[in-house]
Write an enzyme that holds these catalytic residues in place. Structure first.
Site, PDB file in Angstrom:
ATOM      1  N   GLY A  57       8.390   1.389   3.337  1.00 21.61           N
ATOM      2  CA  GLY A  57       7.218   2.036   3.826  1.00 21.61           C
ATOM      3  C   GLY A  57       6.205   1.840   3.197  1.00 21.61           C
ATOM      4  O   GLY A  57       5.231   2.585   2.872  1.00 21.61           O
TER       5      GLY A  57
ATOM      6  N   ARG B 137       0.958  -1.264   0.059  1.00 14.60           N
ATOM      7  CA  ARG B 137      -0.035  -0.161  -0.124  1.00 14.60           C
ATOM      8  C   ARG B 137       0.750   1.407  -0.123  1.00 14.60           C
ATOM      9  O   ARG B 137       2.006   1.198   0.226  1.00 14.60           O
ATOM     10  CB  ARG B 137      -0.980   0.125   1.165  1.00 14.60           C
ATOM     11  CG  ARG B 137      -0.381   0.098   2.595  1.00 14.60           C
ATOM     12  CD  ARG B 137      -0.438   1.470   2.911  1.00 14.60           C
ATOM     13  NE  ARG B 137       0.386   1.654   4.439  1.00 14.60           N
ATOM     14  CZ  ARG B 137       1.821   1.969   4.366  1.00 14.60           C
ATOM     15  NH1 ARG B 137       2.670   2.318   3.210  1.00 14.60           N
ATOM     16  NH2 ARG B 137       2.370   1.997   5.649  1.00 14.60           N
TER      17      ARG B 137
ATOM     18  N   SER C  76       5.169  -3.988   3.209  1.00 20.36           N
ATOM     19  CA  SER C  76       5.593  -5.286   2.591  1.00 20.36           C
ATOM     20  C   SER C  76       5.409  -6.358   3.521  1.00 20.36           C
ATOM     21  O   SER C  76       4.993  -7.523   3.505  1.00 20.36           O
ATOM     22  CB  SER C  76       7.122  -5.407   2.135  1.00 20.36           C
ATOM     23  OG  SER C  76       8.157  -4.823   3.417  1.00 20.36           O
TER      24      SER C  76
ATOM     25  N   ASP D  74      -2.218  -0.927   7.639  1.00 19.38           N
ATOM     26  CA  ASP D  74      -1.403  -1.808   6.426  1.00 19.38           C
ATOM     27  C   ASP D  74      -2.410  -2.960   6.127  1.00 19.38           C
ATOM     28  O   ASP D  74      -2.340  -3.239   4.943  1.00 19.38           O
ATOM     29  CB  ASP D  74       0.107  -1.990   6.645  1.00 19.38           C
ATOM     30  CG  ASP D  74       0.711  -0.575   7.091  1.00 19.38           C
ATOM     31  OD1 ASP D  74       0.333   0.262   6.953  1.00 19.38           O
ATOM     32  OD2 ASP D  74       1.988  -0.800   7.548  1.00 19.38           O
TER      33      ASP D  74
ATOM     34  N   HIS E 147       0.825   8.063  11.295  1.00 18.88           N
ATOM     35  CA  HIS E 147       1.028   8.148  12.530  1.00 18.88           C
ATOM     36  C   HIS E 147      -0.245   8.334  13.341  1.00 18.88           C
ATOM     37  O   HIS E 147      -0.175   9.414  14.291  1.00 18.88           O
ATOM     38  CB  HIS E 147       2.046   8.928  13.266  1.00 18.88           C
ATOM     39  CG  HIS E 147       3.348   8.213  13.001  1.00 18.88           C
ATOM     40  ND1 HIS E 147       4.166   7.449  13.800  1.00 18.88           N
ATOM     41  CD2 HIS E 147       4.270   8.344  12.003  1.00 18.88           C
ATOM     42  CE1 HIS E 147       5.198   7.219  13.169  1.00 18.88           C
ATOM     43  NE2 HIS E 147       5.262   7.526  11.884  1.00 18.88           N
TER      44      HIS E 147
ATOM     45  N   ASP F 249      -3.126   5.975  13.068  1.00 26.65           N
ATOM     46  CA  ASP F 249      -4.129   4.510  13.128  1.00 26.65           C
ATOM     47  C   ASP F 249      -4.024   4.175  14.445  1.00 26.65           C
ATOM     48  O   ASP F 249      -4.911   3.678  15.192  1.00 26.65           O
ATOM     49  CB  ASP F 249      -3.698   3.698  11.864  1.00 26.65           C
ATOM     50  CG  ASP F 249      -2.174   3.132  11.993  1.00 26.65           C
ATOM     51  OD1 ASP F 249      -1.398   3.570  12.735  1.00 26.65           O
ATOM     52  OD2 ASP F 249      -1.891   1.986  11.252  1.00 26.65           O
TER      53      ASP F 249
HETATM   54  C1  GLA Z   1       3.728   1.757   9.697  1.00 24.96           C
HETATM   55  C2  GLA Z   1       2.470   0.848  10.559  1.00 24.96           C
HETATM   56  C3  GLA Z   1       1.160   1.553  10.426  1.00 24.96           C
HETATM   57  C4  GLA Z   1       1.149   2.971  10.697  1.00 24.96           C
HETATM   58  C5  GLA Z   1       2.180   3.643   9.675  1.00 24.96           C
HETATM   59  C6  GLA Z   1       2.318   5.035  10.126  1.00 24.96           C
HETATM   60  O1  GLA Z   1       3.259   1.477   8.478  1.00 24.96           O
HETATM   61  O2  GLA Z   1       2.644  -0.591  10.053  1.00 24.96           O
HETATM   62  O3  GLA Z   1       0.247   0.803  11.329  1.00 24.96           O
HETATM   63  O4  GLA Z   1       1.172   3.469  12.109  1.00 24.96           O
HETATM   64  O5  GLA Z   1       3.292   3.008  10.021  1.00 24.96           O
HETATM   65  O6  GLA Z   1       1.304   5.755   9.784  1.00 24.96           O
END
Ligand code: GLA
Length: 408
Positions: free
Chosen positions: A153, A53, A156, A201, A60, A62
């Site tokens: 980021g 995704r 994966s 994610d 920061h 969720d």
């Molecule tokens: C990572 C975490 C998510 C989210 C993002 C930041 O991808 O797996 O749950 O907290 O960082 O938004």
């Protein structure tokens, strides 16, 4: 890939299959099948794919029940499997690493079986969560491969978890609702990978929709699909800084703790809190800034979803720049490489907006750009140190793949 047809039950197997052409667009599936043959001498009997995704807005947030606006992208992790021969054993191959391992599945797996950073820990975690649901796990041989860049980021890990979950759902005849599946995968990541992640994610990998972003209210786990601009108007581009930092290293968890402490101090939840209340609360600076970020970012997600619905890409783009500034100045999760790429993107005529995406500390930026401006953006991002620049499209979430549809 096969789209969803109206009224189709997303949980029924093996009806949702990819078309014959899938292996062309999902190279990972071909590599996973090949590894299953080469390493274990097996033809795939079950298969699943789950997408990575990119988050367009709302980072920061969720893990404190905030709002996010990600989309599932056309890069998948594939997991394939066949009956194994030894009871209580699961052999697993990581096709891209040329590695295999054998997991003892009885007694039920527990955290610490493998080091948290090891790829096998994700497999063990998913197996353990199925076992905690009293799934009867047959002996299995499994192979995984991924086209989602690792540690960039782009989620994966979630793609791998969700692909494995869909595979085990078939192997154990234990179909899960996509939201349940996402939660199971999140728990596996907490327990076995040591990352206190939110749910964004895994939910995106489970529930993505072609041509849409997902507006997720992480407190209620409610998802609304928001149409993305026509690719003739705006394209979503990912630029990889090449900087890698593991989320298990502690910075991510520290941000989470600051947000949670701020939320507790402000009455348990940041939803109905205003900037003025935060300023008046006398919180330690780290908590105050984290709270200000979450409040502002939630508002930007709402405004961003409205802008997308209204087809206002310019408005959406300016919210992206604001979001990056907040992640940088208030959350402190950016880094020089990401700031450089966002600044470079900003200079390109036809770029509506750009921001870091995901947890930060490295990884990727995401930009929204007019298609005519794409060549200029690619050139300038590469000049700015980008190790990979590519346009992505929004795709459906995880699916089982019928072995007959695999052409390799
Ligand atoms: C990572 C975490 C998510 C989210 C993002 C930041 O991808 O797996 O749950 O907290 O960082 O938004």
């Amino acid at each position: 890939m096969g789209g969803r047809t109206p009224g189709q039950d997303r949980h029924a197997y093996p009806d949702r299959t990819f078309s014959k052409g899938l292996s062309g667009s999902c190279p990972a599936l071909g590599r996973a099948c090949q590894a299953l043959r080469d390493m274990f001498g097996r033809a795939p009997r079950f298969a699943a794919v789950a997408p990575g995704r990119v988050n367009l807005m709302g980072d920061h947030t969720d893990y404190v029940g905030g709002l996010v606006l990600p989309m599932a992208i056309d890069r998948w992790c594939a997991a394939v499997g066949a009956a194994g021969t030894r009871r209580g054993r699961m052999r697993v191959a990581a096709a891209d690493l040329g590695q295999t391992l054998e997991l003892r599945t009885t007694p039920p797996m527990s955290p610490g079986t493998l080091p948290a950073g090891h790829w096998g820990a994700y497999v063990a975690g998913i197996v353990a969560r199925f076992q905690s649901r009293r799934a009867v796990l047959p002996p299995l041989d499994v192979a995984v491969a991924t086209d989602v860049p690792i540690g960039a980021g782009l989620a994966s890990s979630a793609a791998m978890e969700v692909a494995l979950a869909v595979l085990l759902e078939q192997a154990c005849a234990l179909p899960l609702d996509p939201i349940e599946r996402a939660r199971l995968c999140q728990q596996a990541e907490w327990e076995f990978a040591g990352v206190p992640c939110g749910i964004m994610d895994q939910l995106t990998a489970a529930l993505g929709r072609a041509g849409h972003a997902l507006l997720i209210d992480c407190a209620r786990l409610a998802v609304e699909f928001v149409p993305l601009p026509d690719p003739g108007q705006a394209v979503v581009v990912v630029g990889d800084s090449g900087v890698r930092r593991s989320l298990a290293e502690g910075e991510y968890a520290r941000r989470r703790r600051a947000c949670e402490a701020a939320a507790r101090a402000l009455g348990g939840c940041l939803h109905a809190i205003t900037e003025a209340q935060v300023q008046a609360a006398g919180l330690p600076p780290v908590q105050r800034d984290a709270a200000r970020h979450v409040i502002g970012e939630n508002a930007r997600v709402r405004a961003g979803a409205d802008a997308l619905r209204a087809g206002d890409v310019a408005r959406f783009g300016s919210l992206m720049f604001e979001s990056h500034a907040s992640l940088c100045d208030l959350m402190g999760v950016s880094c020089d490489a990401l700031d450089r790429l966002v600044a470079a993107a900003r200079q390109v005529a036809g770029v509506w907006g750009a921001r870091l995406t995901g947890a930060g500390f490295g990884g990727c930026i995401v930009a929204l750009v007019h298609p005519d401006a794409l060549p200029g953006l690619v050139r300038d991002l590469q000049a700015g140190g980008c190790v990979g620049v590519y346009a992505v499209r929004a795709v459906e979430g995880a699916t089982a793949v019928h072995p007959c549809s695999m052409t390799t």
